[in-house]
Design a protein around this motif. Structure first.
Motif, PDB file in Angstrom:
ATOM      1  N   ILE A 141       0.869  -1.110  -0.118  1.00 34.58           N
ATOM      2  CA  ILE A 141      -0.218   0.059  -0.053  1.00 34.58           C
ATOM      3  C   ILE A 141       0.833   1.193  -0.062  1.00 34.58           C
ATOM      4  N   TYR A 142       2.087   1.435   0.839  1.00 34.89           N
ATOM      5  CA  TYR A 142       2.820   2.479   0.708  1.00 34.89           C
ATOM      6  C   TYR A 142       3.671   2.641  -0.629  1.00 34.89           C
ATOM      7  N   LEU A 143       3.893   1.246  -1.441  1.00 36.85           N
ATOM      8  CA  LEU A 143       4.279   1.508  -2.665  1.00 36.85           C
ATOM      9  C   LEU A 143       3.446   2.166  -3.617  1.00 36.85           C
ATOM     10  N   ILE A 144       2.376   1.724  -3.572  1.00 37.02           N
ATOM     11  CA  ILE A 144       1.059   2.014  -4.360  1.00 37.02           C
ATOM     12  C   ILE A 144       0.738   3.550  -4.363  1.00 37.02           C
ATOM     13  N   VAL A 145       0.625   4.135  -2.968  1.00 37.17           N
ATOM     14  CA  VAL A 145       0.476   5.774  -2.428  1.00 37.17           C
ATOM     15  C   VAL A 145       1.660   6.304  -2.896  1.00 37.17           C
ATOM     16  N   SER A 146       2.874   5.895  -2.800  1.00 35.55           N
ATOM     17  CA  SER A 146       4.099   6.662  -3.344  1.00 35.55           C
ATOM     18  C   SER A 146       3.922   6.878  -4.773  1.00 35.55           C
ATOM     19  N   TRP A 189      11.271   0.669  -8.692  1.00 35.73           N
ATOM     20  CA  TRP A 189      12.015   1.480  -9.674  1.00 35.73           C
ATOM     21  C   TRP A 189      11.193   2.426 -10.412  1.00 35.73           C
ATOM     22  N   ALA A 190      10.072   1.865 -10.787  1.00 35.22           N
ATOM     23  CA  ALA A 190       9.262   2.563 -11.691  1.00 35.22           C
ATOM     24  C   ALA A 190       8.672   3.794 -10.563  1.00 35.22           C
ATOM     25  N   VAL A 191       8.574   4.052  -9.502  1.00 30.75           N
ATOM     26  CA  VAL A 191       8.106   4.941  -8.755  1.00 30.75           C
ATOM     27  C   VAL A 191       9.394   5.929  -8.680  1.00 30.75           C
ATOM     28  N   ILE A 192      10.572   5.400  -8.466  1.00 32.24           N
ATOM     29  CA  ILE A 192      11.585   6.356  -8.313  1.00 32.24           C
ATOM     30  C   ILE A 192      11.809   7.017  -9.531  1.00 32.24           C
ATOM     31  N   ILE A 193      11.680   6.440 -10.768  1.00 29.50           N
ATOM     32  CA  ILE A 193      11.834   7.162 -12.214  1.00 29.50           C
ATOM     33  C   ILE A 193      10.732   8.034 -12.260  1.00 29.50           C
ATOM     34  N   ILE A 194       9.451   7.850 -11.940  1.00 31.42           N
ATOM     35  CA  ILE A 194       8.291   8.739 -12.034  1.00 31.42           C
ATOM     36  C   ILE A 194       8.597   9.802 -11.085  1.00 31.42           C
ATOM     37  N   ALA A 195       9.013   9.533 -10.052  1.00 25.23           N
ATOM     38  CA  ALA A 195       9.152  10.735  -9.044  1.00 25.23           C
ATOM     39  C   ALA A 195      10.332  11.788  -9.464  1.00 25.23           C
ATOM     40  N   ALA A 196      11.428  11.135 -10.055  1.00 19.94           N
ATOM     41  CA  ALA A 196      12.506  11.828 -10.745  1.00 19.94           C
ATOM     42  C   ALA A 196      12.238  12.714 -11.520  1.00 19.94           C
ATOM     43  N   VAL A 197      11.367  12.111 -12.715  1.00 17.88           N
ATOM     44  CA  VAL A 197      11.133  12.997 -13.713  1.00 17.88           C
ATOM     45  C   VAL A 197      10.084  13.927 -13.363  1.00 17.88           C
ATOM     46  N   GLY A 198       9.092  13.670 -12.325  1.00 15.67           N
ATOM     47  CA  GLY A 198       8.350  14.772 -11.905  1.00 15.67           C
ATOM     48  C   GLY A 198       9.252  15.895 -11.297  1.00 15.67           C
ATOM     49  N   ILE A 199      10.077  15.458 -10.368  1.00 11.66           N
ATOM     50  CA  ILE A 199      10.869  16.620  -9.662  1.00 11.66           C
ATOM     51  C   ILE A 199      11.603  17.488 -10.616  1.00 11.66           C
ATOM     52  N   ILE A 200      12.245  16.864 -11.682  1.00 17.41           N
ATOM     53  CA  ILE A 200      13.041  17.462 -12.707  1.00 17.41           C
ATOM     54  C   ILE A 200      12.080  18.655 -13.515  1.00 17.41           C
ATOM     55  N   ILE A 201      10.918  18.016 -13.985  1.00 15.59           N
ATOM     56  CA  ILE A 201       9.959  18.912 -14.707  1.00 15.59           C
ATOM     57  C   ILE A 201       9.334  20.065 -13.782  1.00 15.59           C
ATOM     58  N   CYS A 202       9.109  19.735 -12.813  1.00 15.92           N
ATOM     59  CA  CYS A 202       8.532  20.980 -11.585  1.00 15.92           C
ATOM     60  C   CYS A 202       9.392  21.794 -11.495  1.00 15.92           C
ATOM     61  N   ALA A 203      10.960  21.302 -11.329  1.00 15.02           N
ATOM     62  CA  ALA A 203      11.948  22.202 -10.942  1.00 15.02           C
ATOM     63  C   ALA A 203      12.248  23.310 -12.233  1.00 15.02           C
ATOM     64  N   LEU A 204      12.222  22.572 -13.220  1.00 16.44           N
ATOM     65  CA  LEU A 204      12.444  23.382 -14.481  1.00 16.44           C
ATOM     66  C   LEU A 204      11.401  24.374 -14.634  1.00 16.44           C
ATOM     67  N   ARG A 205      10.159  23.955 -14.385  1.00 17.93           N
ATOM     68  CA  ARG A 205       9.004  25.017 -14.519  1.00 17.93           C
ATOM     69  C   ARG A 205       8.877  26.092 -13.373  1.00 17.93           C
ATOM     70  N   ILE A 206       9.595  25.766 -12.082  1.00 14.80           N
ATOM     71  CA  ILE A 206       9.611  26.691 -11.184  1.00 14.80           C
ATOM     72  C   ILE A 206      10.728  27.814 -11.395  1.00 14.80           C
ATOM     73  N   VAL A 223       7.003  -6.322  -7.309  1.00 11.15           N
ATOM     74  CA  VAL A 223       7.247  -5.325  -6.335  1.00 11.15           C
ATOM     75  C   VAL A 223       8.650  -4.519  -6.896  1.00 11.15           C
ATOM     76  N   LYS A 224       9.794  -5.042  -7.230  1.00  6.72           N
ATOM     77  CA  LYS A 224      10.972  -4.557  -7.721  1.00  6.72           C
ATOM     78  C   LYS A 224      10.702  -3.785  -8.675  1.00  6.72           C
ATOM     79  N   PRO A 225      10.203  -4.234  -9.875  1.00  6.26           N
ATOM     80  CA  PRO A 225      10.131  -3.135 -10.944  1.00  6.26           C
ATOM     81  C   PRO A 225       9.244  -1.960 -10.594  1.00  6.26           C
ATOM     82  N   ALA A 226       8.052  -2.283  -9.884  1.00  9.62           N
ATOM     83  CA  ALA A 226       7.356  -1.098  -9.472  1.00  9.62           C
ATOM     84  C   ALA A 226       8.012  -0.331  -8.376  1.00  9.62           C
TER      85      ALA A 226
END
Length: 99
Positions: free
Chosen positions: A7-12, A75-92, A70-73
């Motif tokens: 559930i923590y992985l899904i929420v993240s 790493w997918a969460v880490i990649i999605i978070a990293a892309v979101g952080i980068i895009i938002c930081a560039l917009r900011i 679980v392991k692919p999920a």
């Protein structure tokens, strides 16, 4: 029988994806990009760290079973978070630069 606290992985993952969507699609304004960065960054990564902490504790139990997805999920969460952080930081940065 212990397993990972999925559930923590899904929420993240959901928080990281919402932050990415806010930053990429709706991030025309600076304040929305900040909200997206906070969701994809500190909040999503914080929930993911709670997942890692609980999962490590559960791995120490005598019987532990981890689903194969679980392991692919994770790493997918880490990649999605990293892309979101980068895009938002560039917009900011673009928003602050135009002030």
């Amino acid at each position: 029988m212990a397993g990972p606290p999925t559930i923590y992985l899904i929420v993240s993952g959901a928080l990281a994806l919402i932050g990415l969507i806010i930053g990429a699609a709706l991030g025309g304004s600076g304040p929305l990009a900040v909200v997206g960065w906070v969701l994809a960054g500190p909040i999503a990564i914080g929930v993911l760290s709670a997942f890692t902490l609980l999962d490590t504790n559960r791995r120490a139990r005598p019987i532990y079973a981890e689903p194969t997805w679980v392991k692919p999920a994770y790493w997918a969460v880490i990649i999605i978070a990293a892309v979101g952080i980068i895009i938002c930081a560039l917009r900011i940065a673009d928003w602050i630069g135009r002030l």
